[in-house]
Design a protein around this motif. Structure first.
Motif, PDB file in Angstrom:
ATOM      1  N   TRP A  58      37.888  34.909  54.843  1.00  0.00           N
ATOM      2  CA  TRP A  58      37.193  35.393  54.495  1.00  0.00           C
ATOM      3  C   TRP A  58      37.054  37.094  55.269  1.00  0.00           C
ATOM      4  O   TRP A  58      35.631  37.576  54.315  1.00  0.00           O
ATOM      5  CB  TRP A  58      35.784  35.414  55.454  1.00  0.00           C
ATOM      6  N   GLU A  93      44.503  43.686  49.114  1.00  0.00           N
ATOM      7  CA  GLU A  93      43.068  44.137  47.288  1.00  0.00           C
ATOM      8  C   GLU A  93      44.758  43.777  46.125  1.00  0.00           C
ATOM      9  O   GLU A  93      43.848  43.416  44.852  1.00  0.00           O
ATOM     10  CB  GLU A  93      42.206  45.059  47.672  1.00  0.00           C
ATOM     11  N   LYS A 111      44.878  37.968  46.317  1.00  0.00           N
ATOM     12  CA  LYS A 111      43.846  36.827  46.940  1.00  0.00           C
ATOM     13  C   LYS A 111      43.364  35.816  46.844  1.00  0.00           C
ATOM     14  O   LYS A 111      42.682  35.829  45.855  1.00  0.00           O
ATOM     15  CB  LYS A 111      42.900  37.943  47.720  1.00  0.00           C
ATOM     16  N   PRO A 112      44.091  34.855  46.981  1.00  0.00           N
ATOM     17  CA  PRO A 112      43.303  33.378  46.298  1.00  0.00           C
ATOM     18  C   PRO A 112      42.600  33.090  46.616  1.00  0.00           C
ATOM     19  O   PRO A 112      41.897  33.523  47.516  1.00  0.00           O
ATOM     20  CB  PRO A 112      44.246  32.642  46.937  1.00  0.00           C
ATOM     21  N   THR A 113      41.567  33.149  46.101  1.00  0.00           N
ATOM     22  CA  THR A 113      40.273  32.061  45.791  1.00  0.00           C
ATOM     23  C   THR A 113      39.929  31.446  47.556  1.00  0.00           C
ATOM     24  O   THR A 113      39.720  30.480  47.647  1.00  0.00           O
ATOM     25  CB  THR A 113      39.695  31.612  44.940  1.00  0.00           C
ATOM     26  N   ALA A 114      38.820  32.425  48.008  1.00  0.00           N
ATOM     27  CA  ALA A 114      38.302  31.730  49.172  1.00  0.00           C
ATOM     28  C   ALA A 114      39.217  31.541  50.464  1.00  0.00           C
ATOM     29  O   ALA A 114      38.978  30.561  51.132  1.00  0.00           O
ATOM     30  CB  ALA A 114      37.273  30.998  49.583  1.00  0.00           C
ATOM     31  N   ILE A 115      40.887  32.249  50.524  1.00  0.00           N
ATOM     32  CA  ILE A 115      42.037  31.245  51.776  1.00  0.00           C
ATOM     33  C   ILE A 115      41.394  32.258  52.901  1.00  0.00           C
ATOM     34  O   ILE A 115      41.683  31.404  53.680  1.00  0.00           O
ATOM     35  CB  ILE A 115      43.113  32.383  51.511  1.00  0.00           C
ATOM     36  N   GLY A 125      45.364  41.491  37.646  1.00  0.00           N
ATOM     37  CA  GLY A 125      44.520  40.666  37.580  1.00  0.00           C
ATOM     38  C   GLY A 125      44.669  40.242  36.074  1.00  0.00           C
ATOM     39  O   GLY A 125      45.685  40.246  35.379  1.00  0.00           O
TER      40      GLY A 125
END
Length: 531
Positions: A294, A285, A288-292, A432
């Motif tokens: 599921w 959490e 995390k890179p986007t869509a690396i 973030g």
């Protein structure tokens, strides 16, 4: 970085079998295992032998046909299974049968296995001679082409658990395994394998020489007695050192191992890692890179915990950096350290391989380890099949050729650390963009949200707000606040702040919570890497 998928004929002179041959115990009579000639054995004899061996150049064992081993690949190994009826100590009083792993493409060094017995107040070792008939394998398996007494790749301890039939069964249940170089691992109290330990680490992430992986080449098994403990001795060999090891393993709520290592250096070592732990951290959490992938999180461990010689408890969340990174936590007389899996919520992983059940592994020194540092090495990875995390103790004294070391420590394979702090513990780290909603986000500003739970935070008087104490060698902190989470969990607080680096360099951020002069939480450390 190791891909986890690829992971002396005895000491002393031969003694006449008519004099030292002990009567065959029940566990030997019930098995089809074949045994070699008896030789004398003691831990002191093994130590002296390995000390002498360290004065000679290392010679790798390439006695087996390498072309045959190459053909015993992952698929071929998957069709080779040790026959449970031939397990060592199958009917022994300790109820800890031993089964063996077969050699192959990813485990090419033959490992010799010995069983110990006593006769006339002397220890006797007899080699367990390899025979392909110990294994169920296809008729056309390339393993059948190996020569007689080729040796084994490793072993594991089995244990009885209730099977689907409702009856106890040990044939498919193991609780500790030694396989590949000096790697070994155990299940924790949640019945799941995860991270591994090693006998020793040699030159991990050094600039001018590759990492070295010495191997356990011999194991000696003491027949278990009634109870929950078993003892194994081991010989270690590698280009840079030799070693004699004693393992006392106990199957408790988790697994407890007491280890004594006697090491002898053949040549200088730049980074000598004692009690090394090896794990995998890809993402969580925190970032995390986007869509690396599921899944929300993928890791065997999520942080390094330290209990320093001064009594401070530290939590260092793990990273998956773009390039190899080494962090050194200088200490004297450390009380312990470990790679832990603190996040135990299945919904945070959503994976059938049960990352939420992976064991935590804690190292507890049994002697005064003096000055040195706990070093954390983090490698880049883009896949969960690679171990990319190493934690180890590195003595301050230089590791020079001709030197010797004796180290004693315990390993706790549990769900949590064995000596947890009474302070609030860090349970999540989130990262973030900095700035405020509805406003332009400042350039190069990073928002951190760090959650703490329990300890004195659960006993704060109503209306009391803890203070976040922050420090970094460079950079600025703004928008600092603390607040209780609105989840009705007592003692669940978070510290929030924006960090703006002032230099393009890695910086360590330090945080803990306090109320007046009272420290409320363990120390959170984070290694920030500039984008």
């Amino acid at each position: 970085m190791i891909d986890r998928r690829s992971l002396l004929a005895g000491t002393g002179a031969a003694i006449a079998a008519s004099i030292l041959q002990p009567a065959s115990p029940a566990w030997a009579a019930a098995s089809a295992l074949k045994f070699g000639r008896p030789t004398s054995f003691s831990f002191e004899e093994l130590t002296q032998e390995m000390q002498r061996t360290a004065t000679r150049p290392f010679v790798a064992d390439h006695s087996l046909p390498q072309a045959v081993l190459e053909r015993i690949d992952y698929d071929a190994l998957g069709r080779i299974h040790f026959r449970p009826d031939d397990a060592l100590f199958r009917d022994g009083p300790g109820q800890f049968p031993v089964t063996f792993f077969h050699l192959g493409k990813f485990s090419r060094t033959p490992v010799r296995m010995y069983v110990l017995a006593s006769a006339a107040d002397r220890s006797v070792a007899r080699e367990i001679l390899y025979d392909p008939r110990y294994f169920n394998m296809p008729a056309d398996s390339p393993a059948r082409e190996l020569p007689a007494n080729a040796g084994f790749a490793g072993f594991r301890f089995q244990e009885s658990r209730l099977a689907s039939s409702g009856k106890p069964d040990w044939r498919t249940n193991d609780w500790a395994a030694f396989l590949g170089a000096s790697y070994f691992r155990a299940i924790g109290e949640l019945y799941q394998y995860g991270l591994s330990a090693r006998g020793i680490a040699i030159d991990v992430a050094t600039a001018d020489r590759p990492e070295e992986f010495p191997s356990f080449t011999r194991f000696y098994f003491v027949p278990p007695a009634e109870g929950d403990a078993v003892t194994v001795y081991a010989a270690l060999e590698g280009p840079s050192l030799t070693g004699a090891y004693r393992f006392a393993l106990q199957r408790q709520k988790g697994v407890l191992m007491e280890i004594e290592a006697r090491l002898f250096l053949r040549r200088d070592v730049q980074r000598l890692g004692v009690a090394p732990l090896t794990s995998m951290y890809w993402f969580s959490e925190t970032a995390k890179p986007t869509a690396i992938d599921w899944r929300p999180e993928v890791h065997d461990s999520d942080g390094l915990a330290l209990w320093t010689g001064t009594g401070e408890h530290i939590w260092r969340p793990l990273n998956c950096p773009a390039h190899a990174a080494v962090s050194a936590f200088i200490d004297s007389k450390p009380r312990g350290f470990g790679l832990l899996q603190r996040d135990r919520v299945f919904d945070h992983y959503l994976d059938g391989v049960r990352y939420d059940r992976r064991p935590s592994l804690w190292v507890e020194p049994l002697d005064d380890w003096g000055e040195g540092s706990v070093q954390l090495v983090e490698f880049a990875t883009d896949d969960e099949t690679h171990d990319n995390i190493v934690a180890m103790w590195v003595p301050k004294a230089a590791a020079r050729a001709g030197a010797s070391l004796r180290m004693r420590y315990r390993l706790y394979w549990n769900a949590d650390e064995p000596h947890p702090t009474k302070l609030a513990r860090c349970v999540a780290t989130r990262l973030g963009r900095g700035g405020e909603p509805g406003q332009a986000h400042p350039q190069n500003s990073h928002r951190f949200v760090v959650e703490f739970l329990g300890g004195p935070l659960a006993r704060l008087p109503s209306g009391t707000r803890p203070q976040a104490v922050l420090h970094a060698a460079s950079g600025n902190f703004v928008n600092v606040l603390t607040e209780a989470l609105p989840d009705n969990i007592p003692g669940h607080w978070r510290a929030q702040f924006d960090f703006k680096p002032t230099a393009e360099q890695t910086v360590d951020i330090r945080l803990f919570l306090q109320d007046g002069s009272e420290t409320l939480s363990e120390t959170w450390l984070y290694q920030f890497h500039p984008v």
